[in-house]
Design a protein around this motif. Structure first.
Motif, short mmCIF file in Angstrom:
data_model
loop_
_atom_site.label_atom_id
_atom_site.label_comp_id
_atom_site.label_asym_id
_atom_site.label_seq_id
_atom_site.Cartn_x
_atom_site.Cartn_y
_atom_site.Cartn_z
N GLN A 60 57.07 35.42 56.91
CA GLN A 60 55.62 35.46 57.16
C GLN A 60 55.30 34.76 58.47
O GLN A 60 55.98 33.81 58.86
CB GLN A 60 54.86 34.76 56.03
N ARG A 91 53.79 32.28 59.73
CA ARG A 91 53.25 31.01 59.22
C ARG A 91 53.96 29.88 59.95
O ARG A 91 55.18 29.86 60.03
CB ARG A 91 53.54 30.95 57.72
N SER A 102 57.12 24.88 54.59
CA SER A 102 56.85 26.31 54.81
C SER A 102 57.98 27.22 54.34
O SER A 102 57.78 28.41 54.13
CB SER A 102 56.57 26.57 56.29
#
Length: 191
Positions: free
Chosen positions: A73, A75, A167
């Motif tokens: 992702q 992110r 994360s």
């Protein structure tokens, strides 16, 4: 159809520009390129082959690459180090048979944490200021993990803990993250 075949089929359906944006991989029109511990691997969609200039990727690492390309992702890192069981979506996965083989690091570097640090740097790792013998790796562009080596003394044996940027729980499912850590440990204990 095997899981590996399903991953290849799914990846071929993805738009390369979106995969690269999410995963930070490179794409050359035929293959994705990912760096793993100072070694660039080519994920060839036509040949369904994953290799670097030196070797074919081990099966477990091949699965990790495919899952990463499909699931990464866009992110940022949180810069918050946590244990595996504190990762989002881990659900206690990293216990029992899915414990990390950290004993391999202890066996390789027992009583010599300086060699542990030296080998980590050879593999592209960096020291962390958290603890005297802590290192971090970025084995894939959006994955940051590390190891903390606690030298024993007297009645206390050496100990190693795995740590993760928070994360990581959003970048790979637990089984793929477990396989990635196993591969990092394999490289760290090689030779």
């Amino acid at each position: 159809m095997s899981n590996l075949a399903i991953h290849w089929t799914s990846l071929k359906k993805e738009k390369p520009c979106q995969v690269c944006q999410r995963s930070l991989a490179r794409y050359d029109g035929r293959a994705y390129h990912l760096e793993f511990l100072n070694e660039v691997f080519r994920i060839d969609l036509e040949e369904e082959n994953i290799r670097s200039s030196r070797r074919e990727a081990p099966f477990e690492l091949s699965v990790v690459f495919l899952v990463y390309l499909l699931h990464a992702q866009e992110r940022p890192f949180t810069n918050r180090w946590v244990s595996a069981n504190e990762l989002p979506h881990s659900g206690g996965f990293f216990r029992g048979i899915h414990s990390f083989p950290l004993q391999r690091i202890i066996e390789k570097y027992s009583g010599n944490p300086e060699e542990f640090i030296k080998r980590a740097k050879e593999c592209g790792g960096e020291t962390l200021r958290l603890y005297p013998y802590a290192v971090s790796f970025q084995p894939l562009p959006r994955i940051r993990l590390g190891f903390v080596y606690w030298p024993g003394g007297g009645e206390f044996p050496d100990q190693v803990n795995a740590i993760f940027d928070q994360s990581c729980g959003f970048q790979l499912p637990p089984d793929a993250l477990w396989a990635l850590v196993r591969q990092v440990i394999t490289v760290m204990t090689r030779g």
